[in-house]
Design an enzyme around this catalytic site. Structure first.
Site, PDB file in Angstrom:
ATOM      1  N   CYS A  60       0.817  -1.228   0.000  1.00 44.20           N
ATOM      2  CA  CYS A  60       0.000   0.000   0.000  1.00 44.20           C
ATOM      3  C   CYS A  60       0.851   1.279   0.000  1.00 44.20           C
ATOM      4  CB  CYS A  60      -0.958  -0.007   1.193  1.00 44.20           C
ATOM      5  SG  CYS A  60      -0.267  -0.671   2.709  1.00 44.20           S
ATOM      6  N   HIS A 119      -2.808   6.317   4.739  1.00 40.72           N
ATOM      7  CA  HIS A 119      -1.367   6.395   4.989  1.00 40.72           C
ATOM      8  C   HIS A 119      -0.845   7.751   4.516  1.00 40.72           C
ATOM      9  CE1 HIS A 119      -1.468   2.257   5.933  1.00 40.72           C
ATOM     10  NE2 HIS A 119      -0.781   1.731   4.939  1.00 40.72           N
TER      11      HIS A 119
HETATM   12  N1  LIG Z   1      -4.946  -3.664   4.850  1.00 37.58           N
HETATM   13  C1  LIG Z   1      -4.224  -3.116   3.878  1.00 37.58           C
HETATM   14  O1  LIG Z   1      -4.090  -1.882   3.750  1.00 37.58           O
HETATM   15  C2  LIG Z   1      -3.537  -3.977   2.893  1.00 37.58           C
HETATM   16  C3  LIG Z   1      -2.957  -3.361   1.809  1.00 37.58           C
HETATM   17  C4  LIG Z   1      -2.332  -4.114   0.871  1.00 37.58           C
HETATM   18  C5  LIG Z   1      -2.296  -5.472   1.025  1.00 37.58           C
HETATM   19  N2  LIG Z   1      -2.861  -6.080   2.095  1.00 37.58           N
HETATM   20  C6  LIG Z   1      -2.790  -7.545   2.187  1.00 37.58           C
HETATM   21  O2  LIG Z   1      -4.089  -8.105   2.034  1.00 37.58           O
HETATM   22  C7  LIG Z   1      -4.187  -9.285   2.813  1.00 37.58           C
HETATM   23  C8  LIG Z   1      -5.390  -9.176   3.741  1.00 37.58           C
HETATM   24  O3  LIG Z   1      -5.294  -8.037   4.537  1.00 37.58           O
HETATM   25  P1  LIG Z   1      -6.492  -7.476   5.388  1.00 37.58           P
HETATM   26  O4  LIG Z   1      -6.004  -6.187   5.880  1.00 37.58           O
HETATM   27  O5  LIG Z   1      -7.784  -7.540   4.665  1.00 37.58           O
HETATM   28  O6  LIG Z   1      -6.542  -8.544   6.611  1.00 37.58           O
HETATM   29  P2  LIG Z   1      -7.753  -8.988   7.534  1.00 37.58           P
HETATM   30  O7  LIG Z   1      -8.718  -7.890   7.757  1.00 37.58           O
HETATM   31  O8  LIG Z   1      -7.116  -9.613   8.721  1.00 37.58           O
HETATM   32  O9  LIG Z   1      -8.503 -10.121   6.683  1.00 37.58           O
HETATM   33  C9  LIG Z   1      -7.888 -11.340   6.378  1.00 37.58           C
HETATM   34  C10 LIG Z   1      -8.780 -12.157   5.454  1.00 37.58           C
HETATM   35  O10 LIG Z   1      -8.102 -13.377   5.149  1.00 37.58           O
HETATM   36  C11 LIG Z   1      -8.924 -14.474   5.475  1.00 37.58           C
HETATM   37  N3  LIG Z   1      -8.156 -15.631   5.931  1.00 37.58           N
HETATM   38  C12 LIG Z   1      -7.292 -15.695   6.967  1.00 37.58           C
HETATM   39  N4  LIG Z   1      -6.835 -16.959   7.123  1.00 37.58           N
HETATM   40  C13 LIG Z   1      -7.427 -17.699   6.164  1.00 37.58           C
HETATM   41  C14 LIG Z   1      -7.378 -19.076   5.796  1.00 37.58           C
HETATM   42  N5  LIG Z   1      -6.611 -19.959   6.457  1.00 37.58           N
HETATM   43  N6  LIG Z   1      -8.120 -19.492   4.758  1.00 37.58           N
HETATM   44  C15 LIG Z   1      -8.915 -18.629   4.087  1.00 37.58           C
HETATM   45  N7  LIG Z   1      -9.005 -17.318   4.385  1.00 37.58           N
HETATM   46  C16 LIG Z   1      -8.273 -16.860   5.408  1.00 37.58           C
HETATM   47  C17 LIG Z   1      -9.794 -13.966   6.603  1.00 37.58           C
HETATM   48  O11 LIG Z   1     -10.923 -14.807   6.741  1.00 37.58           O
HETATM   49  P3  LIG Z   1     -11.632 -14.999   8.185  1.00 37.58           P
HETATM   50  O12 LIG Z   1     -12.436 -13.764   8.418  1.00 37.58           O
HETATM   51  O13 LIG Z   1     -12.468 -16.220   7.957  1.00 37.58           O
HETATM   52  O14 LIG Z   1     -10.521 -15.203   9.159  1.00 37.58           O
HETATM   53  C18 LIG Z   1     -10.115 -12.565   6.097  1.00 37.58           C
HETATM   54  O15 LIG Z   1     -11.129 -12.618   5.145  1.00 37.58           O
HETATM   55  C19 LIG Z   1      -2.848  -9.440   3.503  1.00 37.58           C
HETATM   56  O16 LIG Z   1      -2.056 -10.290   2.717  1.00 37.58           O
HETATM   57  C20 LIG Z   1      -2.288  -8.054   3.507  1.00 37.58           C
HETATM   58  O17 LIG Z   1      -0.890  -8.043   3.534  1.00 37.58           O
HETATM   59  C21 LIG Z   1      -3.498  -5.361   3.026  1.00 37.58           C
END
Ligand SMILES: NC(=O)c1ccc[n+]([C@@H]2O[C@H](COP(=O)([O-])OP(=O)(O)OC[C@H]3O[C@@H](n4cnc5c(N)ncnc54)[C@H](OP(=O)(O)O)[C@@H]3O)[C@@H](O)[C@H]2O)c1
Length: 339
Positions: free
Chosen positions: A132, A244
């Protein structure tokens, strides 16, 4: 009627996944079927797409039958394990995690900067969405680089907790409430209290003393800009929910004045110039969250070096920093590449 595409959202219950569903809706992406996937504990949960209920399924290797595009945001381990299965089933994966970003056979794409790289998706069936902090920085810097060739970037970030996902948003909310009520705080997501604090550590430390987040900014910037730019970064988590901010200092080969920079940024795709310091106008998370633009202000010549310029760059990390960028890639994919 133009063709519709079946889209899977992996990590649909997360901060980024939820925003992806919203972006697909807002941007009127030609979705046929939407398949929402998450972990077993969310299976059966009901989300909504275009006013209709969508039941969340458990992510499995055979979840991708009939899917054209799979938007992944469920963490690096899931991406490493499941992107190849999705690609083998014929889906093009657009992955938000860091798992594939530096793979030479996977394009790392910011549509305003290197849309041509999408063509490389055929190698593995995967396109990586950058970090990001990197996305918003390169959107702001691309027009300046094209005009004056950037040699060096010094960046310090002020990153919102939503960048760590839904548990971190909850941790900040709870810590603020606890502190205001005189209760002790408990930190589980971050190594220290985040409420009323700044943590100069995002991700783990490497042997060099830099964090992985800092090195993502260094390496991803060079890959996306396709240029040998020297980059050094300090990344800091701050108690902001969405958006950010970055203090960016650049040194260019040819001089670029404040007026030139403003003119270039005014016309640049994806950029909004928010720069009227006399009136107290500059970008902040509070006036940028919920937007798809990368907002740039506080443009000043750096008088301590030759051809130096300072900028303040703010964007919504969940939107342009993740979901919007991924959906923009999907739009180019269906317009130019998929049949
Ligand atoms: N937040 C940001 O600004 C941002 C920016 C760029 C990239 N990212 C990337 O995007 C990804 C997700 O980030 P987020 O911020 O959305 O995190 P988050 O809010 O913690 O959400 C994580 C998601 O992944 C799912 N998940 C976790 N373990 C799993 C498993 N074993 N099998 C299937 N699904 C699973 C969760 O499902 P449950 O609800 O069922 O646990 C939830 O839907 C990460 O790789 C992060 O690095 C995030």
């Amino acid at each position: 009627m133009s063709r519709l595409w079946n889209v899977a959202v992996v990590g649909a219950t997360g901060a980024v996944g939820a925003q992806m569903i919203e972006c697909l809706e807002e941007r009127d992406f030609p979705v046929g079927e939407i398949r929402c996937l998450a972990s077993s504990k969310s299976a059966g949960q009901v989300l909504e797409f275009r006013g209709k209920p969508v039941v969340v399924g458990e992510l499995k290797h055979d979840s991708f039958e009939g899917v054209d595009i799979a938007l992944f945001s469920a963490g690096g381990d899931r991406s490493r394990e499941f992107c190849p299965s999705a690609a083998a089933a014929g889906a093009v994966c657009i992955d938000n995690s860091s798992a594939w970003r530096m793979d030479p056979d996977v394009p790392l794409v910011v549509p305003e900067v290197n849309p041509h790289a999408i063509a490389q998706y055929t190698k593995k069936g995967i396109i990586a969405n950058p970090n990001c902090s990197t996305i918003q920085m390169v959107v702001a810097l691309k027009p300046l680089h094209d005009a004056a060739t950037i040699r060096r970037i010094v960046v310090s970030t002020y990153q919102a907790v939503s960048g760590t996902g839904k548990k971190a948003i909850e941790e900040l909310r709870k810590q603020v409430a606890d502190l205001l009520n005189g209760r002790p705080v408990n930190s589980t997501v971050y190594p220290h209290q985040i409420a009323f604090n700044c943590i100069p550590q995002i991700d783990s430390f490497e042997e060099s003393g830099y964090t992985k987040e800092e090195m993502k900014m260094v390496n991803e910037t060079r890959k996306i800009m396709e240029a040998d730019i020297r980059v050094t970064a300090t990344t800091v988590r701050v108690p902001v929910f969405y958006g950010h901010s970055e203090s960016v200092n650049i040194q260019t080969e040819r001089k670029i004045t404040v007026a030139m920079a403003r003119n270039l940024l005014k016309k640049a795709p994806g950029v909004r110039l928010v720069d009227d310091p006399a009136k107290g106008i500059y970008p902040m998370p509070s006036n940028t969250a919920g937007e798809d633009f990368t907002c740039v202000g506080r443009i000043r010549e750096d008088e301590s070096v030759e051809n130096g310029l300072n900028l303040w760059v703010v964007a919504d990390n969940i939107r342009k920093g993740a979901a919007t960028n991924a959906v923009q890639i999907a739009e180019i994919l269906v317009q130019k590449y998929l049949k």
